[in-house]
Structures are given as C-alpha cells and as structure tokens.
Design a protein around this motif. Structure first.
Motif, PDB file in Angstrom:
ATOM      1  N   PRO A  12      48.003  32.401  51.556  1.00  0.00           N
ATOM      2  CA  PRO A  12      47.957  31.057  50.970  1.00  0.00           C
ATOM      3  C   PRO A  12      46.540  30.591  50.639  1.00  0.00           C
ATOM      4  CG  PRO A  12      48.494  30.943  53.297  1.00  0.00           C
ATOM      5  CD  PRO A  12      48.506  32.392  52.908  1.00  0.00           C
ATOM      6  N   TYR A  13      45.541  31.201  51.237  1.00  0.00           N
ATOM      7  CA  TYR A  13      44.160  30.838  50.957  1.00  0.00           C
ATOM      8  C   TYR A  13      43.461  31.892  50.105  1.00  0.00           C
ATOM      9  CZ  TYR A  13      45.123  27.513  54.614  1.00  0.00           C
ATOM     10  OH  TYR A  13      45.678  26.520  55.346  1.00  0.00           O
ATOM     11  N   GLY A  14      44.234  32.696  49.408  1.00  0.00           N
ATOM     12  CA  GLY A  14      43.686  33.753  48.578  1.00  0.00           C
ATOM     13  C   GLY A  14      42.817  33.242  47.445  1.00  0.00           C
ATOM     14  N   PHE A  15      43.129  32.050  46.961  1.00  0.00           N
ATOM     15  CA  PHE A  15      42.350  31.493  45.859  1.00  0.00           C
ATOM     16  C   PHE A  15      40.908  31.202  46.266  1.00  0.00           C
ATOM     17  CE2 PHE A  15      44.094  27.841  48.023  1.00  0.00           C
ATOM     18  CZ  PHE A  15      43.040  26.949  48.046  1.00  0.00           C
ATOM     19  N   LEU A  16      40.644  31.074  47.549  1.00  0.00           N
ATOM     20  CA  LEU A  16      39.277  30.842  48.000  1.00  0.00           C
ATOM     21  C   LEU A  16      38.410  32.083  47.814  1.00  0.00           C
ATOM     22  CD1 LEU A  16      39.961  28.867  51.286  1.00  0.00           C
ATOM     23  CD2 LEU A  16      39.179  27.952  49.107  1.00  0.00           C
ATOM     24  N   TYR A  17      39.043  33.251  47.797  1.00  0.00           N
ATOM     25  CA  TYR A  17      38.309  34.504  47.677  1.00  0.00           C
ATOM     26  C   TYR A  17      38.388  35.105  46.286  1.00  0.00           C
ATOM     27  CZ  TYR A  17      38.851  33.892  52.664  1.00  0.00           C
ATOM     28  OH  TYR A  17      38.858  33.361  53.911  1.00  0.00           O
ATOM     29  N   ASP A  18      39.421  34.744  45.538  1.00  0.00           N
ATOM     30  CA  ASP A  18      39.613  35.311  44.210  1.00  0.00           C
ATOM     31  C   ASP A  18      39.946  34.171  43.244  1.00  0.00           C
ATOM     32  OD1 ASP A  18      39.956  36.946  42.082  1.00  0.00           O
ATOM     33  OD2 ASP A  18      41.730  37.977  42.857  1.00  0.00           O
ATOM     34  N   ILE A  19      38.967  33.746  42.460  1.00  0.00           N
ATOM     35  CA  ILE A  19      39.185  32.580  41.603  1.00  0.00           C
ATOM     36  C   ILE A  19      40.129  32.878  40.442  1.00  0.00           C
ATOM     37  CG2 ILE A  19      37.000  31.506  42.188  1.00  0.00           C
ATOM     38  CD1 ILE A  19      35.972  32.444  39.469  1.00  0.00           C
ATOM     39  N   ARG A  20      40.438  34.162  40.226  1.00  0.00           N
ATOM     40  CA  ARG A  20      41.386  34.488  39.156  1.00  0.00           C
ATOM     41  C   ARG A  20      42.789  33.990  39.483  1.00  0.00           C
ATOM     42  NH1 ARG A  20      41.078  40.644  38.912  1.00  0.00           N
ATOM     43  NH2 ARG A  20      40.907  40.251  41.136  1.00  0.00           N
ATOM     44  N   LEU A  21      43.058  33.700  40.757  1.00  0.00           N
ATOM     45  CA  LEU A  21      44.376  33.229  41.167  1.00  0.00           C
ATOM     46  C   LEU A  21      44.572  31.741  40.912  1.00  0.00           C
ATOM     47  CD1 LEU A  21      44.664  35.135  44.555  1.00  0.00           C
ATOM     48  CD2 LEU A  21      45.607  35.788  42.341  1.00  0.00           C
ATOM     49  N   ILE A  22      43.513  31.029  40.570  1.00  0.00           N
ATOM     50  CA  ILE A  22      43.611  29.591  40.342  1.00  0.00           C
ATOM     51  C   ILE A  22      43.990  29.354  38.886  1.00  0.00           C
ATOM     52  CG2 ILE A  22      42.402  27.383  40.427  1.00  0.00           C
ATOM     53  CD1 ILE A  22      40.464  28.685  42.405  1.00  0.00           C
ATOM     54  N   PRO A  23      45.116  28.669  38.632  1.00  0.00           N
ATOM     55  CA  PRO A  23      45.469  28.372  37.241  1.00  0.00           C
ATOM     56  C   PRO A  23      44.398  27.503  36.589  1.00  0.00           C
ATOM     57  CG  PRO A  23      47.307  27.882  38.701  1.00  0.00           C
ATOM     58  CD  PRO A  23      46.117  28.185  39.561  1.00  0.00           C
ATOM     59  N   CYS A  24      44.110  27.736  35.346  1.00  0.00           N
ATOM     60  CA  CYS A  24      43.167  26.964  34.535  1.00  0.00           C
ATOM     61  C   CYS A  24      41.700  27.264  34.832  1.00  0.00           C
ATOM     62  CB  CYS A  24      43.396  25.462  34.659  1.00  0.00           C
ATOM     63  SG  CYS A  24      45.027  24.933  34.142  1.00  0.00           S
ATOM     64  N   MET A  25      41.398  28.073  35.815  1.00  0.00           N
ATOM     65  CA  MET A  25      39.994  28.324  36.163  1.00  0.00           C
ATOM     66  C   MET A  25      39.274  29.066  35.048  1.00  0.00           C
ATOM     67  SD  MET A  25      37.512  27.833  38.142  1.00  0.00           S
ATOM     68  CE  MET A  25      38.142  27.242  39.681  1.00  0.00           C
ATOM     69  N   ARG A  26      39.938  30.033  34.451  1.00  0.00           N
ATOM     70  CA  ARG A  26      39.301  30.834  33.404  1.00  0.00           C
ATOM     71  C   ARG A  26      38.877  29.956  32.231  1.00  0.00           C
ATOM     72  NH1 ARG A  26      41.798  32.962  28.998  1.00  0.00           N
ATOM     73  NH2 ARG A  26      40.626  34.521  27.874  1.00  0.00           N
ATOM     74  N   ASN A  27      39.808  29.144  31.733  1.00  0.00           N
ATOM     75  CA  ASN A  27      39.492  28.265  30.601  1.00  0.00           C
ATOM     76  C   ASN A  27      38.391  27.281  30.949  1.00  0.00           C
ATOM     77  OD1 ASN A  27      41.444  29.494  29.102  1.00  0.00           O
ATOM     78  ND2 ASN A  27      42.987  27.928  29.462  1.00  0.00           N
ATOM     79  N   THR A  28      38.453  26.733  32.143  1.00  0.00           N
ATOM     80  CA  THR A  28      37.451  25.758  32.557  1.00  0.00           C
ATOM     81  C   THR A  28      36.064  26.383  32.604  1.00  0.00           C
ATOM     82  OG1 THR A  28      39.095  24.562  33.839  1.00  0.00           O
ATOM     83  CG2 THR A  28      36.805  24.182  34.400  1.00  0.00           C
ATOM     84  N   LEU A  29      35.953  27.547  33.228  1.00  0.00           N
ATOM     85  CA  LEU A  29      34.639  28.185  33.338  1.00  0.00           C
ATOM     86  C   LEU A  29      34.102  28.628  31.984  1.00  0.00           C
ATOM     87  CD1 LEU A  29      35.006  30.297  36.590  1.00  0.00           C
ATOM     88  CD2 LEU A  29      33.667  28.231  36.242  1.00  0.00           C
ATOM     89  N   LEU A  30      34.965  29.168  31.139  1.00  0.00           N
ATOM     90  CA  LEU A  30      34.503  29.605  29.818  1.00  0.00           C
ATOM     91  C   LEU A  30      34.021  28.434  28.971  1.00  0.00           C
ATOM     92  CD1 LEU A  30      37.129  32.331  28.899  1.00  0.00           C
ATOM     93  CD2 LEU A  30      34.732  32.662  29.438  1.00  0.00           C
ATOM     94  N   ASN A  31      34.794  27.361  28.935  1.00  0.00           N
ATOM     95  CA  ASN A  31      34.405  26.193  28.142  1.00  0.00           C
ATOM     96  C   ASN A  31      33.129  25.538  28.689  1.00  0.00           C
ATOM     97  OD1 ASN A  31      36.562  26.485  26.395  1.00  0.00           O
ATOM     98  ND2 ASN A  31      37.865  25.085  27.534  1.00  0.00           N
ATOM     99  N   ALA A  32      33.067  25.379  30.004  1.00  0.00           N
ATOM    100  CA  ALA A  32      31.918  24.708  30.602  1.00  0.00           C
ATOM    101  C   ALA A  32      30.640  25.533  30.437  1.00  0.00           C
ATOM    102  CB  ALA A  32      32.183  24.447  32.082  1.00  0.00           C
ATOM    103  N   THR A  33      30.750  26.829  30.655  1.00  0.00           N
ATOM    104  CA  THR A  33      29.564  27.678  30.536  1.00  0.00           C
ATOM    105  C   THR A  33      29.030  27.696  29.110  1.00  0.00           C
ATOM    106  OG1 THR A  33      30.405  29.070  32.320  1.00  0.00           O
ATOM    107  CG2 THR A  33      28.669  30.000  30.944  1.00  0.00           C
ATOM    108  N   GLY A  34      29.912  27.888  28.164  1.00  0.00           N
ATOM    109  CA  GLY A  34      29.491  27.926  26.764  1.00  0.00           C
ATOM    110  C   GLY A  34      28.869  26.617  26.297  1.00  0.00           C
ATOM    111  N   THR A  35      29.510  25.519  26.649  1.00  0.00           N
ATOM    112  CA  THR A  35      28.991  24.217  26.238  1.00  0.00           C
ATOM    113  C   THR A  35      27.662  23.902  26.928  1.00  0.00           C
ATOM    114  OG1 THR A  35      31.244  23.440  25.940  1.00  0.00           O
ATOM    115  CG2 THR A  35      29.534  21.764  26.074  1.00  0.00           C
ATOM    116  N   GLY A  36      27.572  24.205  28.216  1.00  0.00           N
ATOM    117  CA  GLY A  36      26.327  23.945  28.944  1.00  0.00           C
ATOM    118  C   GLY A  36      25.161  24.731  28.376  1.00  0.00           C
TER     119      GLY A  36
END
Length: 114
Positions: A12-36
C-alpha cells in the motif's frame, strides 16, 4: 530456458518508492519541468540575472505542477465515476435481458409445445 516470473506483493505504500504508480505524476512532472526550464531560460535571456531566472523557473514549475495535478486528478475521478455508472447500467441491462430470455425460453420450450 524457462522464464522466471517474479511474484509481486501488493504494497500500500509502494507509491512512496516508485512514483510511476501514482496516477497523473508523469503528466505533472513533464509539464512542470518543461515550463520551468522554458520560463527560467526566458527570464535569464531577458534579465541576465541567474538567481532571478532560477527563482522564476522554480515558481513556474511549482505553479504548473499544482494546476496540472489538480486538473488531472479531477479528470481521473470524473472518468472513474463514469466507468462505475456504465458498469452499473450494463449490469441492469444484462439482468433485464436475462429476465426476457428466461421468459422466452418458457414460451419456446418443447415441454410447453405438447
């Protein structure tokens, strides 16, 4: 040579070690990194002050990540609600159809024809 399959247990705490398991994380990181990066480079190009450019890029990345995260999660929950509604309607439809087919079987059965 047989392939070995790894048995993965649910954590149940797998998302703390593997961020790929978090829904929406990929889009958030890609958009934020590119814009920043883009706004940081633009700020550096305009003012030639590295600290201000860094802060501008960081602020932009943080703002875009929050906005992207919220909109993605709202869409995620909306999609899940729609899927649940569709599944409920499908179950109702199938139950209704089964009821009709049972009544037709009673009418069409060979025992009733005698």
């Amino acid at each position: 040579m047989p392939e070995e399959k790894k048995e993965t247990k649910y954590n149940p705490y797998g998302f703390l070690y593997d961020i790929r398991l978090i829904p929406c994380m990929r889009n958030t990181l890609l958009n934020a990194t590119g814009t920043g990066i883009a706004l940081g480079v633009h700020s550096f190009y305009r003012h030639r002050i590295p600290m201000n450019a860094t802060l501008t890029g960081l602020k932009a990345a943080m703002a875009v990540s929050v906005i992207t995260w919220v909109t993605c999660r709202l869409n995620f929950h909306h999609r899940n609600k729609q899927i649940v509604e569709i599944m409920k309607n499908q179950d109702k439809y199938l139950e209704k159809r089964r009821g009709k087919s049972k009544s037709l079987e009673k009418v069409d059965s060979p025992d009733n024809a005698k």
